[in-house]
Design a protein around this motif. Sequence first.
Motif, PDB file in Angstrom:
ATOM      1  N   LEU A 289       0.819  -1.214   0.000  1.00 28.09           N
ATOM      2  CA  LEU A 289       0.000   0.000   0.000  1.00 28.09           C
ATOM      3  C   LEU A 289       0.851   1.261   0.000  1.00 28.09           C
ATOM      4  N   GLY A 290       2.175   1.109   0.072  1.00 24.61           N
ATOM      5  CA  GLY A 290       3.067   2.261   0.032  1.00 24.61           C
ATOM      6  C   GLY A 290       3.609   2.699   1.374  1.00 24.61           C
ATOM      7  N   TRP A 291       3.239   1.976   2.453  1.00 24.27           N
ATOM      8  CA  TRP A 291       3.747   2.339   3.787  1.00 24.27           C
ATOM      9  C   TRP A 291       5.015   1.559   4.095  1.00 24.27           C
ATOM     10  N   ALA A 292       5.919   2.197   4.824  1.00 27.73           N
ATOM     11  CA  ALA A 292       7.117   1.525   5.344  1.00 27.73           C
ATOM     12  C   ALA A 292       7.548   2.240   6.616  1.00 27.73           C
ATOM     13  N   PRO A 293       8.106   1.510   7.596  1.00 25.00           N
ATOM     14  CA  PRO A 293       8.583   2.170   8.819  1.00 25.00           C
ATOM     15  C   PRO A 293       9.740   3.109   8.502  1.00 25.00           C
ATOM     16  N   ARG A 294       9.805   4.217   9.235  1.00 24.46           N
ATOM     17  CA  ARG A 294      10.834   5.226   8.980  1.00 24.46           C
ATOM     18  C   ARG A 294      11.805   5.409  10.147  1.00 24.46           C
ATOM     19  N   ILE A 295      11.383   5.027  11.343  1.00 27.84           N
ATOM     20  CA  ILE A 295      12.177   5.304  12.547  1.00 27.84           C
ATOM     21  C   ILE A 295      12.930   4.045  12.961  1.00 27.84           C
ATOM     22  N   GLY A 296      14.261   4.068  12.850  1.00 27.76           N
ATOM     23  CA  GLY A 296      15.074   2.933  13.259  1.00 27.76           C
ATOM     24  C   GLY A 296      15.066   2.751  14.767  1.00 27.76           C
TER      25      GLY A 296
END
Length: 317
Positions: A289-296
Amino acid sequence: MHSPLNRDVPVYVAGHTGLVGSACVRLLRRRGFTRVVTASSAELDLRDHEATAGFLRRHRPEVVLLAAARVGGIAANHAAPADFLSDNLRIQLSIMDAARALRIPRLLFLGSSCIYPRDCPQPIHESVLLSGPLEPTNEAYAVAKIAGVTQVSSVRRQDGLPWISAMPTNLYGPGDSFDPERSHVLPALLRKFDEAVREDAGTVTVWGTGTPRREFLHVDDLAEACLTLLEHYDDDSPVNVGTGEDLTIAALAELVAATVGFRGRIAFDPRRPDGTPRKVLDISTIRALGWAPRIGLAEGLRSTYAWYRGAQEVVVR
């Protein structure tokens, strides 16, 4: 398929003072939503079916984000399983029954990755739900969440309302509970190592063997995922939300120790329960859907620890 939400429609965030709910409120307001509806537990007991129905009739939200729940770590779940089962079932039934009666068009129910069997293929795909026994240490909580998923899919079939469910992995971030009796593993470790530094302790003892593997998602990333799902997902299947990456509890303890500046010895207590051996989610559905986690994790730990220290200073003052 859903479409982007009108920023002027009323959106009810149930559980807005908690870790997940507060992150969702921050995001919605940042994205320009002008009618975010909330109520504290002092204002509305969500276990009260009639009171909850009256609240929803008054506010008539077009979107419900069901983030309210009774939550806790292994110790809390072990100590009060009947309370976890009863409270969560009542919260879910109160909100969903009222939303169903009003035919509220969009509802997102937030479950938990603990709904999946204790021993199942890794990473965990949504299709393995109900394919095996649950982890005993949080079975009551998991059963309540499975009931919520089932209620969503049942409403879809019977009433045609396009409600959806999301299953987050282990969460952390600002607004988390650091209570030593109720917190989950990551905030519990942050508190434990912080206290060790302040007390100049030479050793910190961690529950279990340190070998279980866990996945951790920053709650701000989850909030972004919730909005993505509300605007772009319409299907009966629950959707996993995580990072797709995990690490051992021993490695997590070392990372937490480095974050807070603890330089002593880390010991493990194998007499304490480990829980599920491994739990990492397959997130291919939401990635599509185009989402991905950004905060490591390292970055998220630093910011969460800074928030915790700030909250502690406020309490001391």
